[in-house]
Design a protein around this motif. Structure first.
Motif, short mmCIF file in Angstrom:
data_model
loop_
_atom_site.label_atom_id
_atom_site.label_comp_id
_atom_site.label_asym_id
_atom_site.label_seq_id
_atom_site.Cartn_x
_atom_site.Cartn_y
_atom_site.Cartn_z
N LYS A 1 -13.04 2.38 -2.81
CA LYS A 1 -12.83 1.85 -4.15
C LYS A 1 -12.46 0.37 -4.09
CE LYS A 1 -10.94 4.00 -8.21
NZ LYS A 1 -9.99 4.99 -8.69
N GLU A 2 -12.96 -0.38 -5.05
CA GLU A 2 -12.62 -1.81 -5.16
C GLU A 2 -11.40 -1.94 -6.06
OE1 GLU A 2 -14.10 -4.41 -3.62
OE2 GLU A 2 -15.45 -3.05 -2.58
N TYR A 3 -10.38 -2.59 -5.56
CA TYR A 3 -9.16 -2.84 -6.34
C TYR A 3 -8.99 -4.34 -6.51
CZ TYR A 3 -7.92 1.97 -5.10
OH TYR A 3 -7.91 3.33 -4.94
N VAL A 4 -8.51 -4.74 -7.68
CA VAL A 4 -8.19 -6.14 -7.94
C VAL A 4 -6.71 -6.23 -8.26
CG1 VAL A 4 -8.61 -8.12 -9.44
CG2 VAL A 4 -10.52 -6.63 -8.79
N PHE A 5 -6.05 -7.16 -7.61
CA PHE A 5 -4.62 -7.39 -7.79
C PHE A 5 -4.41 -8.78 -8.36
CE2 PHE A 5 -5.37 -4.53 -4.30
CZ PHE A 5 -4.51 -3.48 -4.56
N PHE A 6 -3.40 -8.92 -9.22
CA PHE A 6 -3.10 -10.19 -9.85
C PHE A 6 -1.79 -10.71 -9.28
CE2 PHE A 6 -5.66 -7.59 -12.61
CZ PHE A 6 -6.71 -8.45 -12.90
N GLN A 7 -1.85 -11.90 -8.67
CA GLN A 7 -0.67 -12.42 -7.98
C GLN A 7 0.33 -13.02 -8.95
OE1 GLN A 7 -1.45 -15.12 -4.77
NE2 GLN A 7 0.56 -14.78 -3.92
N ALA A 8 1.62 -12.75 -8.69
CA ALA A 8 2.68 -13.40 -9.45
C ALA A 8 2.54 -14.89 -9.22
CB ALA A 8 4.04 -12.89 -8.98
N GLY A 9 2.33 -15.64 -10.26
CA GLY A 9 2.12 -17.08 -10.13
C GLY A 9 0.68 -17.49 -10.33
N GLY A 10 -0.22 -16.51 -10.45
CA GLY A 10 -1.61 -16.82 -10.72
C GLY A 10 -2.55 -16.43 -9.60
N GLY A 11 -3.78 -16.23 -9.97
CA GLY A 11 -4.81 -15.85 -9.01
C GLY A 11 -4.93 -14.35 -8.88
N CYS A 12 -6.02 -13.95 -8.26
CA CYS A 12 -6.24 -12.53 -8.03
C CYS A 12 -6.80 -12.35 -6.62
CB CYS A 12 -7.16 -11.92 -9.09
SG CYS A 12 -8.80 -12.62 -9.17
N ALA A 13 -6.73 -11.12 -6.15
CA ALA A 13 -7.19 -10.82 -4.79
C ALA A 13 -7.68 -9.38 -4.74
CB ALA A 13 -6.05 -11.03 -3.80
N SER A 14 -8.60 -9.14 -3.84
CA SER A 14 -9.06 -7.78 -3.57
C SER A 14 -8.14 -7.16 -2.52
CB SER A 14 -10.50 -7.81 -3.04
OG SER A 14 -10.52 -8.44 -1.76
N LEU A 15 -8.27 -5.87 -2.33
CA LEU A 15 -7.49 -5.22 -1.28
C LEU A 15 -7.79 -5.87 0.07
CD1 LEU A 15 -5.51 -3.00 -0.38
CD2 LEU A 15 -7.47 -1.45 -0.22
N SER A 16 -9.05 -6.16 0.32
CA SER A 16 -9.44 -6.80 1.58
C SER A 16 -8.74 -8.15 1.76
CB SER A 16 -10.96 -6.98 1.61
OG SER A 16 -11.36 -7.59 2.81
N GLU A 17 -8.62 -8.90 0.69
CA GLU A 17 -7.98 -10.22 0.78
C GLU A 17 -6.47 -10.13 1.03
OE1 GLU A 17 -10.94 -12.97 -1.93
OE2 GLU A 17 -9.57 -11.57 -2.96
N LEU A 18 -5.86 -9.01 0.66
CA LEU A 18 -4.42 -8.86 0.91
C LEU A 18 -4.12 -8.83 2.41
CD1 LEU A 18 -3.22 -6.22 -1.73
CD2 LEU A 18 -3.37 -8.71 -1.93
N PHE A 19 -5.11 -8.52 3.25
CA PHE A 19 -4.91 -8.52 4.70
C PHE A 19 -4.69 -9.93 5.25
CE2 PHE A 19 -6.72 -4.36 4.19
CZ PHE A 19 -6.31 -3.61 5.29
N GLN A 20 -5.11 -10.96 4.54
CA GLN A 20 -4.94 -12.36 4.93
C GLN A 20 -5.43 -12.62 6.35
OE1 GLN A 20 -0.72 -12.91 4.24
NE2 GLN A 20 -1.05 -13.31 2.07
#
Length: 151
Positions: free
Chosen positions: A11-30
């Motif tokens: 499943k594709e998840y989108v997260f909204f960062q406190a302070g702006g911007g968004c990221a996918s679950l994959s991007e949370l891995f940094q």
């Protein structure tokens, strides 16, 4: 734990960062292969985050460098809107990455928010979910612990 089954996350998840911007679950891995998600109890209709979650979160900033040295990223996820998260984050003087999963099914999919016997009284519990990202980009849910298992 190493013998527990890994569940592929399709499943594709989108997260909204406190302070702006968004990221996918994959991007949370940094860029790292492992991700720890702390499901911080902060409902969309709450004015402040959970007191127990807040107490635990006070130590997150200090452990991030240790996790990074071991190829692990930390992300904190809550249901509250990112503006509420940012205001509370500033109040508590935290720096860790905190994301809103908003109206997505992320917390429900990982058994953090659940329905009370089919009724409308939603319940939420604290949880840590652990994910692994393969070289091919596939993401796996590898471990989760709830409530008292966090201690």
């Amino acid at each position: 734990r190493a013998k527990l089954p890994w569940l592929k996350v399709d499943k594709e998840y989108v997260f909204f960062q406190a302070g702006g911007g968004c990221a996918s679950l994959s991007e949370l891995f940094q860029g790292r292969s492992q991700l720890i998600v702390y499901h911080f109890m902060f409902g969309s209709d709450w004015e402040e985050g959970c007191a127990s979650c807040s107490f635990l979160a006070d130590g997150f900033d200090g452990i991030i460098s240790h996790l990074k040295a071991r190829d692990v990223s930390l992300a904190v996820v809550s249901a509250a809107h990112q503006d509420k998260l940012l205001a509370y984050k500033r109040k508590m003087d935290w720096q860790f990455p905190w994301y809103s999963c908003g109206d997505s099914t992320f917390n429900r999919d990982f058994d953090v928010i659940f329905d009370n016997d089919g009724g409308i009284d939603w319940k939420e519990i604290p949880c840590i979910s652990v994910f692994y990202k393969g070289q091919d980009g596939a993401i796996y849910y590898t471990y989760g612990t709830f409530a008292r298992g966090l201690e």
